[in-house]
Design a protein around this motif. Structure first.
Motif, PDB file in Angstrom:
ATOM      1  N   VAL A  40       0.883  -1.175   0.000  1.00  0.00           N
ATOM      2  CA  VAL A  40       0.000   0.000   0.000  1.00  0.00           C
ATOM      3  C   VAL A  40       0.916   1.218   0.000  1.00  0.00           C
ATOM      4  O   VAL A  40       1.376   1.671   1.049  1.00  0.00           O
ATOM      5  CB  VAL A  40      -0.938   0.015   1.217  1.00  0.00           C
ATOM      6  N   TYR A  89       1.624   8.526  -4.214  1.00  0.00           N
ATOM      7  CA  TYR A  89       0.326   8.393  -4.841  1.00  0.00           C
ATOM      8  C   TYR A  89       0.385   8.608  -6.349  1.00  0.00           C
ATOM      9  O   TYR A  89       1.116   9.447  -6.844  1.00  0.00           O
ATOM     10  CB  TYR A  89      -0.655   9.396  -4.235  1.00  0.00           C
ATOM     11  N   HIS A 107      -5.123   8.034  -9.766  1.00  0.00           N
ATOM     12  CA  HIS A 107      -5.841   7.017  -9.008  1.00  0.00           C
ATOM     13  C   HIS A 107      -5.885   7.419  -7.533  1.00  0.00           C
ATOM     14  O   HIS A 107      -5.207   6.825  -6.687  1.00  0.00           O
ATOM     15  CB  HIS A 107      -5.181   5.646  -9.175  1.00  0.00           C
ATOM     16  N   VAL A 123      -6.343   4.908  -4.297  1.00  0.00           N
ATOM     17  CA  VAL A 123      -5.435   3.815  -3.951  1.00  0.00           C
ATOM     18  C   VAL A 123      -4.344   4.342  -3.020  1.00  0.00           C
ATOM     19  O   VAL A 123      -4.183   5.541  -2.836  1.00  0.00           O
ATOM     20  CB  VAL A 123      -4.807   3.191  -5.217  1.00  0.00           C
ATOM     21  N   GLY A 124      -3.590   3.414  -2.442  1.00  0.00           N
ATOM     22  CA  GLY A 124      -2.521   3.809  -1.548  1.00  0.00           C
ATOM     23  C   GLY A 124      -3.060   4.459  -0.284  1.00  0.00           C
ATOM     24  O   GLY A 124      -4.227   4.317   0.081  1.00  0.00           O
ATOM     25  N   GLY A 129      -6.248   6.522  -0.463  1.00  0.00           N
ATOM     26  CA  GLY A 129      -7.483   5.761  -0.371  1.00  0.00           C
ATOM     27  C   GLY A 129      -7.806   5.358   1.055  1.00  0.00           C
ATOM     28  O   GLY A 129      -8.975   5.347   1.464  1.00  0.00           O
ATOM     29  N   THR A 149     -11.295   6.288   2.954  1.00  0.00           N
ATOM     30  CA  THR A 149     -12.273   5.212   3.067  1.00  0.00           C
ATOM     31  C   THR A 149     -13.169   5.371   4.291  1.00  0.00           C
ATOM     32  O   THR A 149     -12.732   5.875   5.328  1.00  0.00           O
ATOM     33  CB  THR A 149     -11.585   3.838   3.123  1.00  0.00           C
ATOM     34  N   GLU A 161      -8.826  -5.845   1.946  1.00  0.00           N
ATOM     35  CA  GLU A 161      -8.736  -5.812   0.487  1.00  0.00           C
ATOM     36  C   GLU A 161      -7.333  -5.524  -0.027  1.00  0.00           C
ATOM     37  O   GLU A 161      -7.105  -5.534  -1.235  1.00  0.00           O
ATOM     38  CB  GLU A 161      -9.720  -4.764  -0.055  1.00  0.00           C
ATOM     39  N   HIS A 162      -6.395  -5.255   0.888  1.00  0.00           N
ATOM     40  CA  HIS A 162      -5.024  -4.934   0.470  1.00  0.00           C
ATOM     41  C   HIS A 162      -4.030  -5.932   1.055  1.00  0.00           C
ATOM     42  O   HIS A 162      -2.932  -5.561   1.481  1.00  0.00           O
ATOM     43  CB  HIS A 162      -4.679  -3.497   0.859  1.00  0.00           C
TER      44      HIS A 162
END
Length: 388
Positions: free
Chosen positions: A181, A185, A189, A192-193, A196, A200, A209-210
């Motif tokens: 992760v 960045y 996107h 992500v990373g 994200g 979240t 999920e990672h």
């Protein structure tokens, strides 16, 4: 300590705001804050970001530790980028909002930028990682954890992910988990990373999920905010209580905090953002540093085991991104045996036991900007105070 999601939020939040009702549906599907919050996060200063997230209180002590205030001169010209400049110029250049200096337990310097004062609650950003470490030290001393414990043995909902059977608590502490992760960045996107993870509304799901590795656990030191987030989940699980309550009971009140703090959550009633986002007054960050400087004690009372402070002060086998590191604390390159908690926008709780100095600096500076130069200033101030 690494790049912030602010610029990336602007790519997501401002365009979504222009989509009206569709934007609200889109953010709900994506599991991120609503468009108004995203737009605000794109433009507010980092010191104001915490107000846009839900939080849980961290109760202060009923008998705060008295900080003796005895102002005295500190170094007025400091080393900065290969020259000497007035301290005020350096503070302005690094967008400083507060600077507190203690010497031998006495508050000798306290300065706030206009608009901020001793009652202002400042966000910690990644300084929170170092606070999580102190909670881990308490949990280990109490027999609730061991550094050799595997994540999958501590968090039942991660047992289906084989990688968490390979990662230990010690790997998480020293940023050697290998979890993929990234902190750097991709501008295209923004979900992500760590950006994200910051946005979240379900941190537990994000971690599940990672479950992917970029390196073998224990082999490489790479700064990963997800490592601290997993530590936060572990602490809450083994105690059966929210992280904010643990902090209040085990550190905030025992160290004599004067004001209630707060810890931002992924959603109302949800999970603490353990990797960042503890909000507190500057003097309580100073009290935290003083407790670490006093080997984990306040007066005759032990708050964090002395052995854990020794663990923090002993550099781990693997450097992290080229810097000595140990149990979520940074070791100052080419300094004394000084350590620091560091946040992405220029937040510091700097501890130099050799000189008897603790320095708190809270800023709205650029992501990861001027960290080595700033620590060099703190070292110079500390050594000058010891000579006076």
């Amino acid at each position: 300590m690494h790049p912030s999601p602010k610029r990336l939020i602007s790519r997501l939040g401002l365009p979504l705001l222009g989509l009206g009702g569709l934007a609200w549906a889109a953010t709900a599907v994506l599991g991120v804050p609503n468009p108004v919050t995203l737009a605000a996060l794109a433009v507010v200063e980092p010191s104001a970001a915490g107000a846009w997230f839900a939080s849980r209180p961290v109760a202060a002590s009923r008998t705060p530790r008295i900080l003796t205030l005895a102002p005295r001169p500190i170094l007025d010209r400091v080393p900065w980028k290969d020259t000497l400049v007035p301290l005020g110029a350096m503070l302005a250049a690094t967008h400083t909002n507060a600077l507190l200096v203690t010497q031998d337990g006495v508050l000798v310097h306290e300065w706030y930028r206009p608009g901020f004062d001793a009652e202002t609650s400042f966000p910690s950003w990644s300084v929170a990682k170092s606070v999580v470490s102190l909670l881990v030290g308490r949990a280990i001393a109490d027999g609730r954890l061991k550094e050799t414990d595997h994540v999958s043995d501590l968090l039942p909902d991660l047992r289906t992910a084989p990688v968490f059977g390979r990662i230990t608590v010690g790997d998480l502490l020293d940023m050697t988990s290998g979890l993929a992760v990234p902190e750097n960045y991709d501008p295209w996107h923004p979900l992500v990373g760590t950006a994200g993870m910051y946005l979240t509304r379900d941190l537990r799901a994000f971690v599940r999920e990672h479950a992917v590795l970029s390196s073998s656990p224990g082999s490489t030191g790479q700064y990963r905010s997800i490592d601290t987030q997993v530590l936060g989940l572990i602490l809450a699980e083994v105690h059966g209580r929210p992280l904010s309550d643990l902090l209040s009971e085990r550190i905030w009140r025992p160290m004599g905090a004067q004001a209630d703090a707060s810890w931002n959550l992924d959603r109302p009633g949800g999970t603490e953002k353990a990797f960042c986002c503890l909000n507190a007054v500057a003097r309580d960050f100073a009290r935290l540093g003083l407790m670490v400087a006093d080997h984990g004690a306040v007066g005759s009372a032990s708050v964090v085991p002395r052995r854990w402070i020794e663990r923090i002060e002993t550099p781990a086998r693997r450097e992290v991104d080229g810097w000595p590191y140990s149990a979520q604390w940074w070791h100052v390159p080419e300094g004394d045996e000084d350590i620091s908690a560091i946040g992405v926008y220029g937040q510091y709780v700097y501890v130099n036991r050799d000189t008897g100095t603790v320095i708190v600096k809270l800023s709205d500076h650029g992501a990861e900007q001027d960290e080595a130069d700033t620590l060099a200033v703190m070292l110079a101030i500390s050594r000058d105070l010891r000579r006076r």
